[in-house]
Write a protein that holds these residues in place. Structure first.
Motif, PDB file in Angstrom:
ATOM      1  N   THR A   1       3.885   7.755   2.521  1.00 53.21           N
ATOM      2  CA  THR A   1       2.600   8.003   1.870  1.00 53.21           C
ATOM      3  C   THR A   1       2.035   6.656   1.436  1.00 53.21           C
ATOM      4  O   THR A   1       2.706   5.890   0.756  1.00 53.21           O
ATOM      5  CB  THR A   1       2.786   8.918   0.645  1.00 53.21           C
ATOM      6  OG1 THR A   1       3.444  10.120   1.070  1.00 53.21           O
ATOM      7  CG2 THR A   1       1.449   9.276   0.011  1.00 53.21           C
ATOM      8  N   TYR A   2       0.809   6.372   1.859  1.00 53.35           N
ATOM      9  CA  TYR A   2       0.210   5.072   1.562  1.00 53.35           C
ATOM     10  C   TYR A   2      -1.276   5.249   1.285  1.00 53.35           C
ATOM     11  O   TYR A   2      -1.860   6.285   1.578  1.00 53.35           O
ATOM     12  CB  TYR A   2       0.431   4.097   2.726  1.00 53.35           C
ATOM     13  CG  TYR A   2      -0.275   4.487   3.996  1.00 53.35           C
ATOM     14  CD1 TYR A   2      -1.482   3.903   4.346  1.00 53.35           C
ATOM     15  CD2 TYR A   2       0.251   5.444   4.851  1.00 53.35           C
ATOM     16  CE1 TYR A   2      -2.137   4.261   5.514  1.00 53.35           C
ATOM     17  CE2 TYR A   2      -0.394   5.812   6.012  1.00 53.35           C
ATOM     18  CZ  TYR A   2      -1.591   5.215   6.342  1.00 53.35           C
ATOM     19  OH  TYR A   2      -2.244   5.585   7.487  1.00 53.35           O
ATOM     20  N   THR A   3      -1.862   4.222   0.668  1.00 53.20           N
ATOM     21  CA  THR A   3      -3.285   4.263   0.380  1.00 53.20           C
ATOM     22  C   THR A   3      -4.015   3.240   1.243  1.00 53.20           C
ATOM     23  O   THR A   3      -3.489   2.186   1.566  1.00 53.20           O
ATOM     24  CB  THR A   3      -3.587   3.951  -1.095  1.00 53.20           C
ATOM     25  OG1 THR A   3      -3.037   2.676  -1.412  1.00 53.20           O
ATOM     26  CG2 THR A   3      -3.025   4.993  -2.013  1.00 53.20           C
ATOM     27  N   GLU A   4      -5.204   3.607   1.606  1.00 48.25           N
ATOM     28  CA  GLU A   4      -6.085   2.704   2.347  1.00 48.25           C
ATOM     29  C   GLU A   4      -7.458   2.860   1.711  1.00 48.25           C
ATOM     30  O   GLU A   4      -8.105   3.890   1.860  1.00 48.25           O
ATOM     31  CB  GLU A   4      -6.104   3.080   3.821  1.00 48.25           C
ATOM     32  CG  GLU A   4      -6.779   2.059   4.699  1.00 48.25           C
ATOM     33  CD  GLU A   4      -6.581   2.403   6.159  1.00 48.25           C
ATOM     34  OE1 GLU A   4      -7.570   2.840   6.778  1.00 48.25           O
ATOM     35  OE2 GLU A   4      -5.458   2.257   6.646  1.00 48.25           O
TER      36      GLU A   4
ATOM     37  N   THR B   1       0.818  -1.221   0.000  1.00 51.80           N
ATOM     38  CA  THR B   1       0.000   0.000   0.000  1.00 51.80           C
ATOM     39  C   THR B   1       0.852   1.271   0.000  1.00 51.80           C
ATOM     40  O   THR B   1       0.325   2.358  -0.176  1.00 51.80           O
ATOM     41  CB  THR B   1      -0.939   0.044   1.222  1.00 51.80           C
ATOM     42  OG1 THR B   1      -0.165   0.115   2.420  1.00 51.80           O
ATOM     43  CG2 THR B   1      -1.856  -1.166   1.247  1.00 51.80           C
TER      44      THR B   1
ATOM     45  N   GLU C   1      -9.629   3.945  -1.048  1.00 52.31           N
ATOM     46  CA  GLU C   1      -9.490   4.945  -2.113  1.00 52.31           C
ATOM     47  C   GLU C   1      -8.788   6.210  -1.631  1.00 52.31           C
ATOM     48  O   GLU C   1      -8.584   7.139  -2.398  1.00 52.31           O
ATOM     49  CB  GLU C   1     -10.879   5.322  -2.631  1.00 52.31           C
ATOM     50  CG  GLU C   1     -11.670   4.155  -3.167  1.00 52.31           C
ATOM     51  CD  GLU C   1     -11.502   4.006  -4.659  1.00 52.31           C
ATOM     52  OE1 GLU C   1     -11.294   5.022  -5.327  1.00 52.31           O
ATOM     53  OE2 GLU C   1     -11.574   2.869  -5.128  1.00 52.31           O
ATOM     54  N   THR C   2      -8.395   6.250  -0.347  1.00 50.47           N
ATOM     55  CA  THR C   2      -7.849   7.458   0.253  1.00 50.47           C
ATOM     56  C   THR C   2      -6.348   7.339   0.473  1.00 50.47           C
ATOM     57  O   THR C   2      -5.849   6.289   0.855  1.00 50.47           O
ATOM     58  CB  THR C   2      -8.538   7.732   1.605  1.00 50.47           C
ATOM     59  OG1 THR C   2      -9.960   7.673   1.413  1.00 50.47           O
ATOM     60  CG2 THR C   2      -8.173   9.090   2.145  1.00 50.47           C
ATOM     61  N   THR C   3      -5.636   8.428   0.256  1.00 46.75           N
ATOM     62  CA  THR C   3      -4.197   8.487   0.490  1.00 46.75           C
ATOM     63  C   THR C   3      -3.934   9.146   1.834  1.00 46.75           C
ATOM     64  O   THR C   3      -4.491  10.201   2.137  1.00 46.75           O
ATOM     65  CB  THR C   3      -3.501   9.294  -0.625  1.00 46.75           C
ATOM     66  OG1 THR C   3      -3.769   8.662  -1.876  1.00 46.75           O
ATOM     67  CG2 THR C   3      -2.001   9.352  -0.403  1.00 46.75           C
TER      68      THR C   3
ATOM     69  N   GLU D   1       3.089   4.119  -1.354  1.00 43.25           N
ATOM     70  CA  GLU D   1       3.315   4.776  -2.636  1.00 43.25           C
ATOM     71  C   GLU D   1       4.650   5.503  -2.682  1.00 43.25           C
ATOM     72  O   GLU D   1       5.310   5.530  -3.709  1.00 43.25           O
ATOM     73  CB  GLU D   1       2.197   5.775  -2.920  1.00 43.25           C
ATOM     74  CG  GLU D   1       0.845   5.149  -3.096  1.00 43.25           C
ATOM     75  CD  GLU D   1      -0.231   6.180  -3.344  1.00 43.25           C
ATOM     76  OE1 GLU D   1       0.055   7.397  -3.302  1.00 43.25           O
ATOM     77  OE2 GLU D   1      -1.374   5.767  -3.586  1.00 43.25           O
TER      78      GLU D   1
END
Length: 82
Positions: free
Chosen positions: A44-47, A23, A49-51, A25
């Motif tokens: 910086t990561y996504t969970e 996850t 649809e949210t960053t 980025e």
């Protein structure tokens, strides 16, 4: 303290205990300045649809392992392509 916490939340900073590698980025490293700031990583990561972002403070440069910990963290993420 509450105001600072709210500002960080609005800026997208969270404090999860674990972040899955798939996850992540981007990872940026800030080396800090001895006596002023500590070295830190911004992940910086996504969970879903949210960053989100996670700030990880590393040991102070005044400690015996401060610079070593910073270099090890940078190397570990660089080996994984971040």
């Amino acid at each position: 303290m509450i105001v600072l916490w709210l500002v960080d939340r609005v800026r997208g900073f969270r404090s999860p205990d674990r972040i899955r590698l798939d996850t992540i980025e981007e990872v940026s490293a800030t080396d800090g300045q001895k006596g002023l700031t500590r070295p830190r990583l911004i992940i910086t990561y996504t969970e879903g649809e949210t960053t989100y972002r996670r700030r990880v403070n590393l040991p102070s440069l005044y400690t015996s392992s401060g610079e070593t910990a910073y270099e090890r963290a940078r190397t570990a993420f660089a080996e994984r392509g971040f």
